[in-house]
Design an enzyme around this catalytic site. Sequence first.
Site, PDB file in Angstrom:
ATOM      1  CD1 TRP A 172      -2.150  -2.138   1.989  1.00 36.42           C
ATOM      2  CD2 TRP A 172      -2.919  -1.373   0.029  1.00 36.42           C
ATOM      3  NE1 TRP A 172      -3.148  -2.981   1.564  1.00 36.42           N
ATOM      4  CE2 TRP A 172      -3.629  -2.535   0.371  1.00 36.42           C
ATOM      5  CE3 TRP A 172      -3.234  -0.718  -1.164  1.00 36.42           C
ATOM      6  CZ2 TRP A 172      -4.634  -3.065  -0.436  1.00 36.42           C
ATOM      7  CZ3 TRP A 172      -4.231  -1.240  -1.974  1.00 36.42           C
ATOM      8  CH2 TRP A 172      -4.921  -2.393  -1.608  1.00 36.42           C
ATOM      9  CE  LYS A 198      -8.902  -3.021   3.900  1.00 33.83           C
ATOM     10  NZ  LYS A 198      -7.715  -2.306   3.479  1.00 33.83           N
ATOM     11  CG  ASP A 233      -3.214   3.892   4.190  1.00 34.70           C
ATOM     12  OD1 ASP A 233      -4.260   3.753   4.844  1.00 34.70           O
ATOM     13  OD2 ASP A 233      -2.960   3.235   3.151  1.00 34.70           O
TER      14      ASP A 233
HETATM   15  C1  LIG Z   1      -7.173  -1.908   2.062  1.00 30.82           C
HETATM   16  C2  LIG Z   1      -6.129  -0.864   2.133  1.00 30.82           C
HETATM   17  C3  LIG Z   1      -5.981   0.125   1.150  1.00 30.82           C
HETATM   18  C4  LIG Z   1      -6.817   0.159  -0.104  1.00 30.82           C
HETATM   19  O1  LIG Z   1      -8.092   0.496   0.192  1.00 30.82           O
HETATM   20  P1  LIG Z   1      -9.226   0.619  -0.943  1.00 30.82           P
HETATM   21  O2  LIG Z   1     -10.317   1.243  -0.152  1.00 30.82           O
HETATM   22  O3  LIG Z   1      -9.522  -0.760  -1.408  1.00 30.82           O
HETATM   23  O4  LIG Z   1      -8.694   1.498  -1.999  1.00 30.82           O
HETATM   24  C5  LIG Z   1      -5.024   1.090   1.332  1.00 30.82           C
HETATM   25  N1  LIG Z   1      -4.218   1.083   2.398  1.00 30.82           N
HETATM   26  C6  LIG Z   1      -4.324   0.145   3.373  1.00 30.82           C
HETATM   27  C7  LIG Z   1      -3.403   0.191   4.538  1.00 30.82           C
HETATM   28  C8  LIG Z   1      -5.282  -0.859   3.262  1.00 30.82           C
HETATM   29  O5  LIG Z   1      -5.370  -1.795   4.207  1.00 30.82           O
END
Ligand SMILES: *Cc1c(COP(=O)(O)O)cnc(C)c1O
Length: 361
Positions: free
Chosen positions: A102, A196, A172
């Site tokens: 990511w 999540k 993030d």
């Molecule tokens: C799942 C995830 C993403 C991507 O998320 P989307 O909503 O599918 O674009 C980005 N960063 C992290 C840390 C993630 O776990």
Amino acid sequence: MARVYNFSAGPSMLPESVLKKAAAEMLDYEGTGQSVMEMSHRSKAFDKIIKDAEALLREIYNIPDNYKVLFLQGGGSTQFAMVALNLMNKNKKADYIITGQWAKKAYQEAQKFGDAKAVASSADKTFTYIPKTDKSMFREDADYVYICMNNTIYGTVYHELPDTGDIPLVADISSCICSEPLDISKFGLLFAGAQKNMAGAGLTIAIVREDLLGNAMDITPTMLDYKIHADADSLYNTPPCYSIYVAKLVLEWIKNEVGGLEKMKELNEKKAKILYDFLDSSELFKGTVVAEDRSLMNVPFVTGDADLDAKFVKESTEAGFVNLKGHRTVGGMRASIYNAMPIEGVEKLVEFMKKFEAENK
Ligand SMILES: *Cc1c(COP(=O)(O)O)cnc(C)c1O
């Protein structure tokens, strides 16, 4: 009705009481005679939902007044471009720490818009640790330093934030939002896809320090400009109303049933310890991450034998422990034990793993 223990990395489990409340309110939300799904985003009822969701997030995280809370769409992945377009705006430089896929995707996206530099990486050991950094590694004129706080695929987390001095830190927090308290004032910007740990898919939450707003690159599309959304209180266009409503229910659950983020952290530590202690004592299974950087949310593990891993995934699924297969790029197994995973889910998984180990010696 039989519910499984869902160890999916995302979309993932939601608290049962939240699902029940959403179900009870599905046809008639608080006497409006409508579902939140059918409701105008300009209605009084929805206005209260979005304001309550923001107020709860501010309260739970103790978000300072000089930060905006934004409810956006596009997922974590859209933020990769949005961060660069909005923040890489003074010297067109940004420093990235590459701790997994990511972070790498965010870095590659930023390269389209300016001078993004990878200043540290743990790719040499398949991202099984968080690289050590110090202030001297960051360019003094970088517009921001970027980290992925919890690495969903590899199961590492920053237990200590990098020291970036005066350079704004962007994080993030897609897979660790509201899993423990955070000092928001240490960040310039935080974002998370909701699926999540907060709600269903469709909602992205951003928490942005106000002084970073209003200086987006000229090429920034309207919908990717934080300031546009901040000025419109996240109602510039139709927001993901239903996911915002579910996020509000989840925040109420954290506040009222769990008792806040300190308590949430205690619970998450307790759950993770059960699994890590077992992995450390097992002769068959082992964790893949160095002990000091282990995530509380995502726990990857292997047997060392791909056939045995596949057998474990098959048998655990049949026993009601679903989505334990590791990410397609790393193999093995991964148990995602987000906020909503009850402690007995982890206890029962460990029981099952012990039984599997005894049968497959
Ligand atoms: C799942 C995830 C993403 C991507 O998320 P989307 O909503 O599918 O674009 C980005 N960063 C992290 C840390 C993630 O776990």
